[in-house]
Design an enzyme around this catalytic site. Structure first.
Site, PDB file in Angstrom:
ATOM      1  N   GLU A 500      10.843  -8.979 -17.432  1.00 18.70           N
ATOM      2  CA  GLU A 500       9.559  -8.804 -18.112  1.00 18.70           C
ATOM      3  C   GLU A 500       9.790  -8.555 -19.591  1.00 18.70           C
ATOM      4  O   GLU A 500      10.624  -7.735 -19.963  1.00 18.70           O
ATOM      5  CB  GLU A 500       8.818  -7.631 -17.459  1.00 18.70           C
ATOM      6  CG  GLU A 500       8.421  -7.958 -16.032  1.00 18.70           C
ATOM      7  CD  GLU A 500       8.303  -6.737 -15.126  1.00 18.70           C
ATOM      8  OE1 GLU A 500       8.117  -5.619 -15.639  1.00 18.70           O
ATOM      9  OE2 GLU A 500       8.410  -6.909 -13.894  1.00 18.70           O
ATOM     10  N   SER A 530       7.143  -9.426 -11.516  1.00 17.64           N
ATOM     11  CA  SER A 530       7.558  -9.642 -10.122  1.00 17.64           C
ATOM     12  C   SER A 530       8.992  -9.149  -9.969  1.00 17.64           C
ATOM     13  O   SER A 530       9.932  -9.937  -9.976  1.00 17.64           O
ATOM     14  CB  SER A 530       7.533 -11.142  -9.784  1.00 17.64           C
ATOM     15  OG  SER A 530       6.278 -11.705 -10.004  1.00 17.64           O
ATOM     16  N   GLU A 531       9.128  -7.835  -9.856  1.00 17.28           N
ATOM     17  CA  GLU A 531      10.500  -7.293  -9.811  1.00 17.28           C
ATOM     18  C   GLU A 531      11.296  -7.884  -8.653  1.00 17.28           C
ATOM     19  O   GLU A 531      12.504  -8.103  -8.767  1.00 17.28           O
ATOM     20  CB  GLU A 531      10.479  -5.765  -9.707  1.00 17.28           C
ATOM     21  CG  GLU A 531      10.155  -5.053 -11.013  1.00 17.28           C
ATOM     22  CD  GLU A 531       8.666  -5.064 -11.338  1.00 17.28           C
ATOM     23  OE1 GLU A 531       7.866  -5.455 -10.462  1.00 17.28           O
ATOM     24  OE2 GLU A 531       8.305  -4.691 -12.474  1.00 17.28           O
ATOM     25  N   ASP A 556      12.203   3.142 -11.873  1.00 19.98           N
ATOM     26  CA  ASP A 556      11.196   3.411 -10.834  1.00 19.98           C
ATOM     27  C   ASP A 556      10.696   2.117 -10.178  1.00 19.98           C
ATOM     28  O   ASP A 556      10.166   2.150  -9.080  1.00 19.98           O
ATOM     29  CB  ASP A 556       9.996   4.142 -11.444  1.00 19.98           C
ATOM     30  CG  ASP A 556      10.420   5.303 -12.307  1.00 19.98           C
ATOM     31  OD1 ASP A 556      10.157   6.443 -11.935  1.00 19.98           O
ATOM     32  OD2 ASP A 556      11.044   5.056 -13.364  1.00 19.98           O
ATOM     33  N   HIS A 598       7.776   6.797 -14.036  1.00 15.92           N
ATOM     34  CA  HIS A 598       8.497   6.068 -15.087  1.00 15.92           C
ATOM     35  C   HIS A 598       9.729   6.820 -15.576  1.00 15.92           C
ATOM     36  O   HIS A 598      10.207   6.561 -16.674  1.00 15.92           O
ATOM     37  CB  HIS A 598       7.575   5.806 -16.293  1.00 15.92           C
ATOM     38  CG  HIS A 598       6.693   4.600 -16.128  1.00 15.92           C
ATOM     39  ND1 HIS A 598       5.693   4.544 -15.208  1.00 15.92           N
ATOM     40  CD2 HIS A 598       6.684   3.399 -16.764  1.00 15.92           C
ATOM     41  CE1 HIS A 598       5.073   3.371 -15.289  1.00 15.92           C
ATOM     42  NE2 HIS A 598       5.669   2.644 -16.226  1.00 15.92           N
TER      43      HIS A 598
END
Ligand SMILES: Cc1ncc(C[n+]2csc(CCOP(=O)(O)OP(=O)(O)O)c2C)c(N)n1
Ligand SMILES: [Mg+2]
Length: 822
Positions: A500, A530-531, A556, A598
């Protein structure tokens, strides 16, 4: 560098309607007579033959599983066998036109597909190549088994090799395609273009996209077919894979001959069921799976449903869709309608469907129907087909006997070689580049604006007069990573990076600033959010032979790529019997200041997974050297970076971070400060509070602490730590990970195990609290503080004269917190 695409409000705010076109459903309507011009008699017979042999192979497996016997041969196979009896036409049709450079990926139910693709490859390869492939695979061990006493052609022998390699793999024998380490649900054979099948439903959904990227980015011939089930349409990796594969940028932003869609077919083998759930009518809402394509992109993914009970219909659709891929208009979505007559697995009681339903499909059995058509249209005589079926049955009997013979086909002997599998977990190679070639770049390295600006930076945190250098002037940890990354981009033509905001933004934390100017789109691009697919595609890219850096913006978010990180990335090297390499570096940025979702350090989670290397540098010198090593290797590396210290200067390595290339071997901890009185082992950014502890111990208590920076979690050389403990007799371990179940606990245990006699007290772990991470203003109550470490030393290791304790490390408190689970 901003993108050339301006977003015009006048255009995007205009009222309009989205129009959907028509999606063909079962539109193939040619008769066999019409197809005679496209297929020779031999072709028709081959299609029939391949379907029959797959049917017999699986019928044999079904009998072995349910009756422990096939044709009087007894065998017990305790492992899985998800059969696709009924789906043969879909498999053979899918594979028929595929070339040797076309790769298939599959699912837990892919025996039929691998055999079909194998027979297709055997038909296309010349006999010299077939001989080379068979005799070269694991020194020809499987080949020698089938060759013994065989008197036919090499091509025929190759069929035996294919069946034996697959069956031996299913039965976990060393002669299997993957040394028996893959097994039924993961069997594959890359020389025939058969890539991993995946026991995780939908697992191939994003991995295959990475393979298509590999083909495209490296200008390789061939297409990718992702064979997955209809129920996998409910899986995240499939949706993420589809969105990754259909990004606009391939057609709008990628340059020159790289412009255009991916060479990829998502081929849903739609047998209308998950295990027992009906996808149309119960568990999904698509009614007809092909509908999904309509919403994905304006081309509707060229979506189509094809009757997978007719092999000629499937061949026809694959021929047509290949043309679309050739025009770079992919990817394509295919809904290949079929039916699984066999149970989901041999233990399936078929409680979820009626006998009438199964019988109705059996009546239309594709093998019988196709055979009848061939006879009716005068292509073959019934006796010819009878002979094919008889030969198939004899051949499967012969192969079964070979595969279950413990002398001929032993399992890996882990008694003889207890580390047999251990040796396969990593490939441990050192390669400058994954293949020869000139890397595509936009400007010479020296002209890169960031490279130029780094020339003016101070590569040590203090200047020559001993004055700390300002943040703007100092060479930072992010610069160390950047230098290693850009260096590799100019060395390895296969290297690509995505994640990203990787491109114009410069990476969320400016590690990649300067890369956009240096690299064309196909080597550095922004991914969707879209990890799962960021990592999954990297896996597919790596397993095909490319080197890749994937980025997870915050640690995270690793959970979003859970399956890819836990089940796929670490496992394929060993599950392939070491045929596959996995040169994939996943950069994971560990946050702070941003609260509970986070700021988590999850390094312990990945260190727990066998098959991953795990790195966590704390200084610019280490970051550069470790990233160089990660990128020189061929193993998956999870590379943690702490956002607390991206801008820190080099404080340890004199006279600063070298401009030239150097590697720091993965697994070697580093002594950052020498001392004789106590050892402190830290992981990641905790090094800096630990250095404060060492200073305070010296000033206030006259103790010299030896500070060791782990640098790597896996692998890890304990010797320097043990040597230090032998000297000091005391050790504290600290990191930002929540302490319960953390890697620090693993280290503390191993140190106790290895140096119990040298310890004055048990190793003490100081991690973060077992809470959610609070806002920045309260973070000091969560992450380990220097005072906590001193308190722990005072209470658990050695009383410090005059020290007043603030944190409670007492027995009672420990019992209480554990009881409460916090
Ligand atoms: C992630 C995951 N969830 C559940 C399972 C258990 N499981 C194995 S096969 C299967 C059904 C899959 O259906 P489909 O994708 O249509 O493939 P088919 O079995 O019909 O070929 C399920 C639920 C699994 N292996 N992986
Ligand atoms: Mg299904």
């Amino acid at each position: 560098m901003p993108k050339s695409q301006n977003i015009n409000p006048k255009v995007v705010r205009k009222p309009q309607f989205i129009e959907f076109g028509r999606i063909p459903v079962n539109q193939y309507n040619k008769s066999i007579d019409e197809e005679k011009k496209n297929f020779s008699t031999e072709d028709f017979i081959r299609i029939y033959h391949d379907m029959v042999i797959i049917r017999e192979f699986e019928t044999m497996l079904n009998l072995i599983k349910t009756k422990n016997e096939y044709k009087g041969i007894a065998y017990n196979h305790p492992g899985p066998a998800h059969l696709s009896i009924g789906q043969e036409a879909a498999a053979v049709g899918m594979a028929y036109t595929l070339d040797i450079d076309d790769y298939i990926f599959g699912s837990h139910r892919s025996h039929g597909e691998i055999l079909a693709k194998g027979f297709s490859a055997i038909n296309k390869l010349d006999e010299d190549s077939l001989y080379r492939i068979m005799s070269g695979h694991f020194s020809g061990k499987a080949f020698k088994v089938v060759e013994k006493g065989f008197s036919g052609s090499i091509r025929e022998l190759s069929g035996h090799f294919l069946l034996y390699g697959a069956l031996a793999e299913i039965f976990a024998r060393e002669n299997g395609f993957n040394k028996g380490l893959g097994g039924s649900m993961h069997a594959f054979f890359t020389p025939f273009g058969i890539y991993p099948n995946n026991a995780i439903v939908g697992g191939s959904g994003d991995i295959s996209v990475g393979a298509a990227l590999y083909k495209k980015i490296n200008r390789k011939r061939g297409i990718i077919v992702c064979n997955i089930g209809d129920a996998s349409m409910g899986c995240g990796p499939v949706w993420e894979g589809i969105s990754f594969a259909t990004m606009d940028q391939y057609r709008t932003l990628w340059d020159g001959d790289f412009r255009g869609g991916l060479p990829l077919i998502f081929n849903f083998m739609n047998n209308l069921y998950g295990m027992g759930g009906q996808t149309a009518g119960e568990t999904m809402g698509y009614d007809i799976l092909a509908r999904i394509g309509a919403g994905v992109n304006p081309e509707m993914m060229h979506s189509e449903r094809v009757d997978g009970y007719n092999p000629l219909a499937v061949i026809d659709v694959f021929k047509r869709k290949r043309e679309i891929l050739k025009q770079k208009k992919g990817p394509v979505l295919l809904d290949t309608l079929t039916y699984r007559i066999s149970g989901h697995s041999p233990s399936d009681a078929s409680s979820y469907r009626s006998k009438e339903e199964v019988e109705a499909w059996q009546k239309e059995d594709s093998i019988i129907t196709f055979g009848d058509e061939l006879i009716k249209s005068g292509i073959v005589k019934a006796a010819q087909l009878d002979a094919i079926r008889e030969e198939a049955s004899d051949l499967i009997t012969h192969i079964l006997k070979l595969a279950i013979d413990d002398e001929v086909s032993p399992h890996l002997d882990l008694n003889l070689d207890p580390d047999g599998i251990g040796k396969m977990m990593f490939s441990n190679e050192s390669l400058d580049r994954m293949e020869e070639g000139i890397p595509e770049v936009l400007i010479p390295l020296e002209e890169n604006p960031r490279v130029k600006s780094l020339k003016n930076k101070e590569r040590f945190y203090k200047d020559k007069k001993g004055k700390p250098v300002s943040k703007a002037k100092v060479y930072q940890l992010r610069d160390g990573i950047f230098e290693a990354v850009i260096d590799r981009f100019y060395k390895d033509p296969t290297l690509a990076a995505w994640g990203e905001e990787n491109r114009d933004w410069g990476g969320a934390f400016a590690v990649y600033r300067g890369l956009t100017e240096a690299l064309p789109y196909h080597r550095l691009f922004n991914s969707p959010i879209s990890e799962g697919a960021i990592v999954g595609t990297a896996i597919g890219y790596g397993m095909c032979g490319g080197r890749v850096i994937a980025e997870i913006m915050y640690c995270d978010f690793l959970g979003r790529s859970g399956d890819e990180v836990f089940n796929q990335l670490p496992k394929w090297q060993a599950m392939s019997g070491n045929i596959i390499k996995m040169p994939v570096v996943v950069r994971v940025s560990v946050g702070s200041k941003y609260g509970a979702q986070h700021s988590q350090d999850w390094s312990s989670l990945v260190a727990h997974i066998p098959g991953l290397k795990v790195v966590f540098p704390a200084t610019p010198y280490d970051a550069k050297g470790l990233m160089n090593s990660a990128l020189q290797g061929t193993d998956p590396v999870i590379f943690f970076e702490s956002q607390r210290i991206y801008d820190i200067g080099e404080m340890f390595h004199q006279p600063g971070v070298p401009e030239s290339y150097y590697e720091i071997p993965l697994g070697e901890p580093d002594i950052k400060r020498e001392g004789d009185d106590i050892t402190i082992l830290s992981i990641g950014a905790t090094l800096y509070p630990v250095m404060k502890v060492a200073e305070k111990l010296r000033q206030d208590y006259g103790m010299e602490a030896e500070v060791i920076d782990a640098r790597t979690l896996v692998p890890f050389n304990y010797e320097p730590v043990i040597q230090s403990v032998r000297k000091t007799g005391k050790i504290v371990l600290a990191s930002d990970a929540s302490s319960r179940g953390s890697f620090l606990k693993e280290m503390a245990h191993t140190i106790t195990d290895l140096a119990f006699d040298n310890l004055d007290a048990p190793p003490v772990v100081v991690g973060s609290r077992n809470w959610i991470i609070p806002a920045h203003e309260m973070e000091n109550s969560f992450f380990p503080q220097p005072e906590w470490i001193i308190d722990a030393i005072h209470q658990k290791i050695i009383p410090l004269k005059g020290h007043i304790v603030k944190t409670n490390y007492s027995y009672e408190n420990s019992i209480k917190l554990n009881k409460e689970g916090v």
